[in-house]
Design a protein around this motif. Structure first.
Motif, mmCIF file in Angstrom:
data_model
loop_
_atom_site.group_PDB
_atom_site.id
_atom_site.type_symbol
_atom_site.label_atom_id
_atom_site.label_comp_id
_atom_site.label_asym_id
_atom_site.label_seq_id
_atom_site.Cartn_x
_atom_site.Cartn_y
_atom_site.Cartn_z
ATOM 1 N N PRO A 246 0.803 -1.227 0.000
ATOM 2 C CA PRO A 246 0.000 0.000 0.000
ATOM 3 C C PRO A 246 0.833 1.274 0.000
ATOM 4 O O PRO A 246 0.441 2.277 -0.592
ATOM 5 N N LEU B 168 -2.090 6.160 -2.584
ATOM 6 C CA LEU B 168 -3.539 6.037 -2.501
ATOM 7 C C LEU B 168 -4.214 7.359 -2.146
ATOM 8 O O LEU B 168 -3.713 8.132 -1.336
ATOM 9 N N PRO C 209 -7.857 -0.877 0.283
ATOM 10 C CA PRO C 209 -6.559 -1.167 0.914
ATOM 11 C C PRO C 209 -6.635 -2.208 2.017
ATOM 12 O O PRO C 209 -5.609 -2.815 2.355
#
Length: 842
Positions: free
Chosen positions: A620, A625, A665
């Motif tokens: 991640p 993101l 996520p």
């Protein structure tokens, strides 16, 4: 609803000759379809279709001079009719030989354009059975814009009312918000109540009455003389009567002459749509305004370019133009569309000679269609179609709304019928057709139910069609000037082949289905089918929703998390400015994207033929993101956009549409402890679907090899050689499962086809799963996963053989049973090919 392009389908008729239709009562006497003739313009219809509407046919058959083969059966003329070839050619030639110009200028080309516009106004009024002496022609963007303008021009007073009848289109219903701002009353009424509503003793102030000349849901027609009756009622009133009348003629005018001059006093406003009549141009509507009503119009508020004779910059001073057309047509007209309208009118007259001929044809084809549909029965005598309207005590236009029932009288989902129709090359419409009043009336849907459905997440145009066995919409076929008897025959044979004598589900299979419950699988060891021995054939992960699946190597154990199989539906592909993930049934090329997981490198490799592969990290912190809003199956979910330009560009190139990658996520982690370390926004921890990935209905989909083989056998038995696929293509992977199981070679009892529908729970390698219920299937399973071509099978056969509560099903959904903390810690259960599966059922 999303649908396959008809260009990829060929209308399918079974070879078997159906039995003759039983007699049906029409207007008081018994008829069969064979008793009815369809007016074909004195034998010219076939020639008209082939020369003016070649888009209906396979071009090769037309070019070879053979008997033309239908490419599509078009039965959505209520949505938009077809344009004639000679119309388009004439307009194209005129555009190439002339210079249409902004009519607000004063050069030669501009004046030529203005003259053509003026001529087109007169020509259109003549077509509508009136003249410039009686009505002004105001060009608008569409019929909806015409309705809104009419409402703005009506001098409704605060003590007045806005009344609209049940059959009104949503565009008419929407006027109520404008009226509410004026403080006037809003009164939805039945058409039969009009005499009481307009009576002097019930009237206060200045009012607006709106109704359709033809209901776009059922086709029911209503008299055009309401304004005439109002004029007679208030004959002694000076000035304009207290009631203004708006007629929505968008549906009516496509198949019948208006003949407004035959009315002593016509409506104040008539709203029209040009593409509904001529197929083109879109973006062009018309509002007819009765000239005798013009002096009483409400003063215009907004004014645009071309509407004023003078205007000041620094004071509230402007002078409107004298002629009503210039005064109401804000900005530059769609002059190219208006010029094309002249060629549309010419072609229509040349092809059909008169609107009366079109009306005669429409009436005859509608009678033939409704008799043919009413004649469809199951072997036990039950009617196949429930038709809404078309009774002998009312007038109806060329529109038929209906739903399909099985041989036990239960409804078949209209979405399922439409999906099959699309695959058969038949274009029709499903839903409520932007007509809330008629839909609620015919379908017996009280407003309280609509509100409840909305609270459940249902929205217009989604895939919901039956709620508790009751339809919340319908199917609609609508006919145009060029519809043929063959079109109706193909529709009838399609319905007969796919639905006559078919139960929603065979009783032997229906009895197997388990009862879905939130407690399913909790007492998992109470019932065990010990004699059944099965094993996992393959484990399949879909890292990107709607893209190709990745089969986990047989020697690899795969983690089971609280959200299902790890990395399954981890990503979605989103279009810019959309909250709904892209789906393969709309974008078949998604099947060509082949994700592959490199577990050692924590990376996802994306491959597509003709494109260099690209790598996406599964860490991640490397995805940059950014929180976005997204919805899956009408449920709000929160996703994170992957801010990697390289990935977005690769996807956009492969799919030929601007798009980007997004992820949940949480699914990048194995357990809650890892998830907590991501420090996600608090809202992400309280989702409507807290234990779900981007999957539609449940965490995992399981299918059996035996059920897939049964479908293949059915297809082979029906000799569908035009759509048959080889065994590899029709195997279990065609159904996009996560877990494929099969009978063990050493087992004492084999899995029976569709036996899985009756299972309540399964365990695999110690992991426990509850069976949520059968998986509802859509036409996506008929998209070839290697070529992205749309096919008819296996969906077409499944729709005839495997329906539960009116919905096509195959495979069962599983959820991870949370009676263990294994998914919440570092120690997760796993699954692998070859693992033994134990089944639990009552």
């Amino acid at each position: 609803m999303p649908a396959t392009s008809p260009q990829t389908c060929t209308p399918y008729l079974p070879s078997a000759t159906p039995p003759p239709s039983p007699p049906v009562s029409l207007n008081g006497r018994a008829n069969t379809a064979a008793d009815l003739s369809v007016y074909d313009y004195d034998g010219r219809l076939d020639m008209i279709r082939q020369t003016e509407y070649p888009q209906l046919f396979d071009p090769k058959s037309l070019a070879c001079g053979e008997k033309p083969q239908l490419k599509t059966v078009y039965l959505d003329h209520g949505g938009s009719t077809l344009y004639a070839t000679s119309y388009i050619k004439a307009h194209t030639e005129a555009m190439l030989l002339n210079i249409p110009a902004n009519p607000h200028s004063r050069h030669v080309e501009s004046m030529w354009t203005q003259a053509k516009i003026d001529h087109t106004r007169d020509q259109l009024l003549n077509f509508l059975g009136t003249s410039a002496e009686e009505y002004a022609t105001i060009f608008t963007a569409n019929a909806t814009a015409s309705i809104r303008l009419a409402a703005e021009l009506t001098p409704i007073t605060a003590d007045g009312k806005f009344c609209f009848t049940r059959a009104s289109h949503t565009s008419v219903v929407g006027v109520r918000n404008m009226v509410n701002e004026l403080g006037a009353s809003v009164c939805p009424i039945e058409f039969s109540e009009i005499p009481d509503v307009i009576a002097p003793e019930a009237t206060r102030g200045t009012n607006l009455l709106a109704y359709p000349a033809q209901c776009n849901f059922s086709g029911e027609r209503f008299p055009l003389d309401v304004a005439n009756k109002i004029a007679n009622t208030y004959a002694d009133t000076e000035g304009h009567p207290p009631w203004w009348v708006l007629v929505d003629a968008a549906a009516y005018a496509a198949s019948s002459p208006l003949n407004l001059d035959q009315l002593t006093a016509g409506p104040d406003f008539v709203a029209l749509s040009m593409y509904k009549i001529f197929g083109a141009p879109t973006g062009l509507g018309v509002l007819l305004v009765r000239r005798s009503s013009i002096p009483y119009l409400h003063p215009k508020g907004y004014f645009g370019g071309g509407t004023v004779a003078g205007v000041a910059f620094d004071q509230q001073w402007q002078v409107y133009r004298d002629d009503i057309e210039s005064r109401l047509e804000d900005g530059t007209l769609n002059f190219q569309g208006i010029l094309s309208l002249q060629h549309a009118l010419d072609a229509h007259s040349r092809i059909y000679h008169s609107m009366e001929n079109v009306a005669r044809h429409a009436q005859s084809i509608t009678a033939y269609a409704q008799v043919s549909l009413r004649s469809l029965t199951h072997s036990n005598g039950r009617l196949l179609c429930e038709i809404y309207g078309h009774t002998s005590n009312a007038d109806y236009g060329p529109t038929i709304a209906f739903n399909v029932k099985d041989n036990s009288g239960r409804f078949v989902g209209f979405v399922e019928v439409e999906r099959l129709a699309v695959m058969a090359g038949i274009s029709l419409r499903s839903g409520r057709f932007c007509n809330p009043g008629a839909a609620q009336g015919w379908l017996h849907l009280p407003t309280s139910e609509l509100i409840r459905h909305s609270s459940m997440g249902l929205v217009c145009g989604d895939d919901h069609d039956l709620i508790e066995g009751k339809p919340i919409g319908a199917l609609r076929v609508s006919f145009g000037a060029m519809t043929s008897k063959q079109d109706v025959d193909v529709l009838v044979e399609f319905l007969k082949w796919n639905f006559c004598n078919h139960s929603i589900m065979a009783d032997s299979v229906s009895d197997m289905i388990c009862t879905t419950s939130k407690d399913a699988g909790k007492d998992i060891h109470r019932h065990k089918a010990s004699s059944l021995q099965a094993e996992v054939e393959d484990v399949v992960i879909y890292p990107i929703k709607s893209c190709h699946g990745w089969i986990v190597p047989r020697n690899m154990a795969w983690e089971i998390t609280q959200y299902g199989l790890r990395f399954d539906r981890l990503f979605v592909i989103m279009r810019e400015n959309s909250t709904v993930p892209m789906q393969q049934k709309r974008y078949p090329a998604m099947a060509l994207i082949r994700p592959r997981i490199n577990a050692a490198q924590s990376a996802l490799i994306l491959e597509a033929s003709g494109h260099a592969p690209v790598e996406v990290s599964l860490r991640p912190e490397q995805l940059h993101l950014e929180e976005i809003q997204s919805c899956v199956c009408n449920s709000h979910v929160q996703a994170m956009r992957v801010r990697l330009k390289k990935i977005s560009c690769w996807l956009s190139t492969v799919l030929s549409v601007s798009c980007y990658l997004a992820c949940d996520p949480r699914l990048l982690t194995s357990n809650v402890k890892e998830c907590a370390q991501l420090k996600l926004p608090m809202d992400n921890l309280h989702l409507a679907r807290p234990d779900m990935s981007f999957a539609n209905q449940a965490q995992i989909l399981m299918v059996t090899c035996e059920s897939a083989q049964q479908v293949e056998d059915w297809i082979a038995q029906e000799h569908c050689s035009d759509t048959a696929m080889d065994k590899a293509e029709l195997g279990p992977m065609q159904y996009r499962p996560n877990i494929i199981i099969k009978s063990r070679s050493t087992g004492t009892r084999k899995i029976r086809p569709f036996e899985e529908l009756g299972w309540e729970a399964v365990t695999i390698n110690g992991a426990k799963f509850s069976v949520v219920g059968p998986c509802r299937r859509c036409q996506m399973i008929s998209i070839h996963q290697d070529s992205a071509k749309r096919l008819k099978e296996p969906y077409s056969t499944l729709a005839r053989k495997m329906r539960v509560d009116g919905k096509v099903v195959f495979g069962v959904y599983l959820n991870v049973t949370n009676n263990s903390d294994s998914c919440l810690t570092e120690h997760c259960s796993t699954i692998r090919s070859g693992a033994v599966l134990d089944v639990y059922s009552s």
